[in-house]
Write a protein that holds these residues in place. Structure first.
Motif, mmCIF file in Angstrom:
data_model
loop_
_atom_site.group_PDB
_atom_site.id
_atom_site.type_symbol
_atom_site.label_atom_id
_atom_site.label_comp_id
_atom_site.label_asym_id
_atom_site.label_seq_id
_atom_site.Cartn_x
_atom_site.Cartn_y
_atom_site.Cartn_z
ATOM 1 N N THR A 1 84.211 117.643 7.660
ATOM 2 C CA THR A 1 84.067 117.278 9.079
ATOM 3 C C THR A 1 85.031 116.161 9.466
ATOM 4 N N TYR A 2 85.144 115.169 8.610
ATOM 5 C CA TYR A 2 86.050 114.057 8.920
ATOM 6 C C TYR A 2 87.515 114.514 8.909
ATOM 7 N N GLY B 1 80.701 116.301 4.699
ATOM 8 C CA GLY B 1 81.188 115.095 5.366
ATOM 9 C C GLY B 1 82.697 114.977 5.337
ATOM 10 N N LEU C 1 91.825 113.702 1.863
ATOM 11 C CA LEU C 1 90.588 114.316 2.359
ATOM 12 C C LEU C 1 90.464 115.770 1.908
ATOM 13 N N TYR D 1 88.117 116.152 12.149
ATOM 14 C CA TYR D 1 88.179 115.104 13.181
ATOM 15 C C TYR D 1 89.542 114.407 13.183
#
Length: 951
Positions: A506-507, A503, A463, A510
């Motif tokens: 943000t993930y 995106g 990520l 999270y």
């Protein structure tokens, strides 16, 4: 929608590479290269226009053994071919070994390998790396027991594992083969298929393949003749650069006929200069106004060069200007506050706890250190004041004198600023790295990091890598403005990558927050302090690059004052009044008004020279060159007015380190070249050198049209060059007019386009001559020539196609040979009318010659035959004849006659100029049935695979 997207021209190379990678066999690579070449716009637009030259013919011929061998001969010995063959052999060898292993086992090896891999993945994700290691050891022990017992299970399992391992090698070999196929396909397409196919298409098109004009809508440069970025190096540009490189300053005249490109030459020279601009000379003779405009332009250009705004002179009252300024400042302040205040509040809220902790921890020691420093300074000042430290007093006196002497050259603040700019960024980076590195030495964090699973680390790394890639890609795509159009939607790559980065980021946050092991790492009590240190280091590094705006240079201030002097009338009023406070009083009032006087011409010249000299000296110290172009001097009218204008502005010429470029008419250039023969004029003392801008050659004309349009061929460039005489302005106009005629007539043959364009120009020109002849005095005996001209103009207007050109042929032939006819012009015709008739007939003679040369088939063959006849058979002579018409119709007629002789054209006025054309070419309106003939397809000739074989 997907099919429309795949058919986009910009996506075709990507689709071709994907197809080559997917189908890397030798025949498939050749097939894809042929399809890509035949569907490329430069070739696809030419196919299907002439009989026997369709896409089906080209595609089928390219698959014959002759042309296939010719293609491979072109690329024989290429490194990409050797690598491709090696990859193909390696893939076949691995595939054969893998297939042999799969044939040895009775079990489905794909299922066995999939089950083993699935089981290993489940063990890894469920129980971790240690469980997977234990499972591998157990499996190896079980495999050894099966091998020792020699059962069929071992035999089948062994070859299943061998087939699976070879499958991995097969995938790698297949990827290598696909990659090599892509490289080999590009080489085969560019160096083999394209040149062979181009030669084949030229062969299939038959005679004069360059006479086929197929526009593709890429003529943006012709639609905007004055658009920048289309200048090409010419002989005049190279000559100007040589002269500028051999002169430190001076005035150079640029002369040539109107439309030859003098303005383009001046603008290109001004763009290449370090500091330069072009000013337009006034159409009427007004040197004072011109010098005011030139002074304003100089001030504005220099202020823009120094990155200072040009002052806007007040058109509103001071109160309205104050309101506008206040509104702008409030708007900027509100926008800045909407971002700064929330960001600052969030930052303060986040670091408040860490700041209070640090303050409580170091408050006592910091206070003690500060008190000690204050007492030391106080004691030192007391010793100096009481005279106890004599040496220190002397040093203080010297320091005060040095500081006062440095007021004109503040080297101390400048040295401190340089030291800060060099060390501040490094200190900030060290602070940020130290704050980040403290996490690796924290025992608590190191202990918590041992509980993070390997899968979490892999997911986090993926990520983070995806976020970093998307962020960098968005910046790169934004700088290149990459976008894609899908229907009515325009999708920019920068927005897509930015959305993807948001995106992924943000993930990522999270995942880190929702995972217990990583949440424990984020919840460390020292993390706010570390993050605050990283932010402080980043701000420190950012602040190190800040520099205060330097003081406004003296020259910029002088330019502002000069602009106020030239563009405003300033009035100052002073009022003085006095009085007493008693009821009965005496008082007085006095008012004085002062208004500036506009500068006269001598004062304006002096101020301009002083300002330009200071600017040039300042830029010369920086190794910069100043160039001022004065264009359109030839618009003043006669050469006498141009010379008078040069005499008036002569006072501003000859400035040190300044180049002047002045575009003048050919008469002024001729006066300078004579060098005082028989007498001297203003050009001898005003100009230092001169450059003659000649009409462009046919080769330069083709290069200019290629730069502005990709549609024009050698033959269409010849048509535009011949009609324009090589003048740049007319060349671009005729180039665009050729495209307009093609759209109007919907024909692609040069013969039809040339006929329409030549007759259209001839009709407009003769109409203009007839208007001028109508102002002359005529009698019943001398008006016959007007009737002939009226008849010819009528035929030119009513002629629709080649099928009905019989009367036009007769009328044009008779009028073109009018002065050479056995019946001379009547002696009663006035000299002015006689001159106009001779000029009109000479132009008709030139148009007739162009028609006979450019509308007959076999232009390439006839060109070679004309060149063999002598120098008058060169294609350049047609443009020379057009330029000669502007000098004298008699010399032009002599040149045209010699050209016609070299081209084997008959000089009889009753010659059938269109008969041979109509018998060979089909009419664009009525088709080939009007003439009963259709061209047959040329025979295949593999020898034409060499693109150098043009005929």
């Amino acid at each position: 929608m997907l099919w429309t997207l795949l058919n986009k021209p910009w996506l075709a190379p990507v689709v071709q590479k994907v197809q080559l990678f997917r189908s890397p066999s030798r025949d498939e690579v050749y097939e894809r290269c042929v399809e890509a070449a035949v569907d490329a716009p430069p070739r696809a637009h030419k196919l299907g226009i002439r009989p026997g030259a369709s896409r089906r013919h080209v595609f089928n011929d390219m698959h014959t053994p002759e042309y296939r061998a010719a293609v491979y001969t072109k690329v024989d010995g290429a490194l990409q071919k050797t690598a491709y063959d090696k990859a193909a052999v390696g893939f076949e060898r691995v595939r054969a070994r893998q297939q042999a292993a799969a044939d040895q086992t009775e079990w489905p090896w794909k299922v066995v390998c999939s089950v083993l891999l699935g089981a290993g993945f489940i063990v890894l994700t469920t129980w971790g790396v240690l469980a997977l290691l234990i499972a591998l050891i157990s499996g190896s022990l079980l495999t050894f027991i099966l091998f020792w017992s020699g059962t069929a299970v071992w035999f089948n399992l062994r070859y299943c594992l061998i087939a699976g391992s070879l499958a991995i090698s097969r995938v790698g070999a297949r990827v290598e083969l696909g990659y090599r196929a892509v490289l080999w396909g590009e080489t085969l397409h560019d160096d083999g298929v394209v040149p062979v196919m181009d030669a084949m298409i030229r062969n299939l098109l038959g005679d004069d393949p360059d006479s086929l004009f197929v526009p593709q809508g890429t003529s943006t440069g012709l639609r905007a003749p004055r658009a920048p970025g289309f200048a090409i190096p010419t002989e005049a540009m190279e000559q100007l650069q040589r002269k500028l490189s051999h002169l430190d300053e001076g005035t150079i005249a640029v002369c040539g006929p109107r439309g030859v490109g003098k303005s383009t030459l001046l603008e290109n020279a001004a763009d290449q200069a370090d500091f330069g601009f072009v000013a337009q000379a006034p159409a009427t003779y007004a040197p004072h106004d011109f010098l005011i405009s030139l002074s304003v332009r100089l001030c504005q250009k220099y202020m823009d060069y120094e990155n200072y705004p040009v002052p806007e002179f007040a058109r509103l009252s001071p109160f309205h200007r104050l309101l506008q300024s206040t509104r702008r400042r409030l708007t900027a302040l509100v926008r800045w506050s909407s971002f700064a205040l929330p960001a600052g509040a969030l930052l303060v809220l986040g670091v408040s706890s860490a700041a209070r902790s640090l303050y409580d921890q170091y408050k006592n020691s910091a206070t003690h250190t500060a008190d000690t420093a204050v007492h030391a300074v106080h004691a030192w000042l007391r010793e100096v004041w009481n005279g106890d430290a004599v040496v220190t007093s002397v040093l203080v006196i010297v320091a005060g004198i040095a500081w006062w002497l440095s007021r004109h050259d503040p080297w101390i603040p400048r040295s401190l600023g340089r030291l800060w700019s060099r060390l501040g960024a490094k200190l900030g980076i060290l602070l940020a790295l130290a704050s980040l590195g403290s996490a690796f030495f924290d025992p608590q964090i190191r202990q918590l990091a041992q509980h993070v699973h390997l899968s979490t680390i892999l997911v986090t790394a993926l990520l983070a890598g995806g976020w970093f890639y998307s962020w960098t890609a968005s910046n790169l795509a934004q700088s290149r403005a990459t976008h894609m159009e899908i229907g009515y939607w325009t999708i920019y790559a920068s927005d897509a990558f930015r959305l993807l980065a948001a995106g992924l980021g943000t993930y990522l946050v999270y995942i880190l927050v929702r995972t217990p092991s990583t949440y424990a790492l984020l919840a460390d009590t020292d993390n706010p302090s570390r993050l605050a240190g990283m932010v402080a280091g980043a701000l420190l590094a950012r602040a190190a690059g800040w520099k205060p705006r330097p003081a406004k240079p003296h020259l910029v201030t002088r330019c502002e004052n000069h602009l106020y002097r030239l563009q405003t009338i300033q009035t100052t009023t002073n009022t003085l009044s006095n009085g007493t406070a008693q009821i009965m009083s005496l008082g007085g009032s006095h008012a004085t008004s002062i208004s500036t006087v506009p500068p006269n011409f001598p004062a304006l010249v002096e101020e301009f020279r002083d300002l330009l000299t200071e600017i040039a000296d300042t830029l010369a110290r920086r190794k910069k060159r100043v160039l001022i172009g004065i264009d359109e001097v030839d618009r003043l009218g006669s050469d006498a007015q141009a010379l008078a204008f040069l005499a008036e502005i002569k006072a501003i010429l000859g400035v040190r380190h300044v180049y002047y470029l002045i575009s003048v008419a050919e008469d002024v250039g001729a006066a300078f070249v004579r060098r005082g023969l028989p007498h001297r004029d203003v050009t001898d003392s005003s100009l230092d050198d001169i450059i003659h801008v000649e009409a462009c050659t046919l080769k330069e004309a083709k290069t200019i049209l290629d730069r502005r349009s990709q549609d024009h061929t050698v033959h269409t460039a010849l048509l535009a060059h011949s009609l324009s005489g090589g003048l740049l302005r007319d060349l671009l106009r005729y180039g665009l007019q050729i495209e307009e005629i093609q759209v109007k007539t919907r024909t692609h043959e040069l013969a039809h386009i040339a006929r329409e364009l030549i007759l259209e120009e001839l009709s407009e020109t003769l109409a203009g001559f007839r208007t001028l002849l109508g102002k002359q005095q005529w009698t019943h005996d001398t008006s016959g020539i007007l009737s002939d001209l009226r008849t010819l103009c009528g035929h030119l207007k009513t002629s629709q196609c080649e099928c009905t050109d019989g009367p036009l042929r007769q009328a044009l032939g008779e009028f073109a040979h009018q002065p050479a006819d056995a019946r001379p012009l009547s002696a009663d015709i006035a000299d002015g009318a006689r001159q106009l008739i001779e000029e009109a007939a000479a132009y008709s003679y030139f148009s007739l010659t162009l028609l006979e040369i450019l509308t007959a088939p076999g232009l390439d063959r006839r060109t070679e035959e004309a060149k063999a006849e002598g120098p008058y058979g060169a294609l350049e002579r047609l443009a020379e004849a057009r330029l000669e018409l502007t000098i004298s119709p008699h010399s032009a007629r002599t040149l045209i006659t010699r050209i016609r002789k070299a081209w084997s054209l008959n000089d009889s006025p009753t010659i059938d100029i269109f008969g041979p054309v109509l018998r060979r070419w089909s009419c664009p309106l009525h088709g080939s049935d009007s003439f009963g003939r259709r061209r047959t397809r040329p025979s295949r000739d593999p020898r034409l695979a060499d693109p150098s074989d043009r005929h």
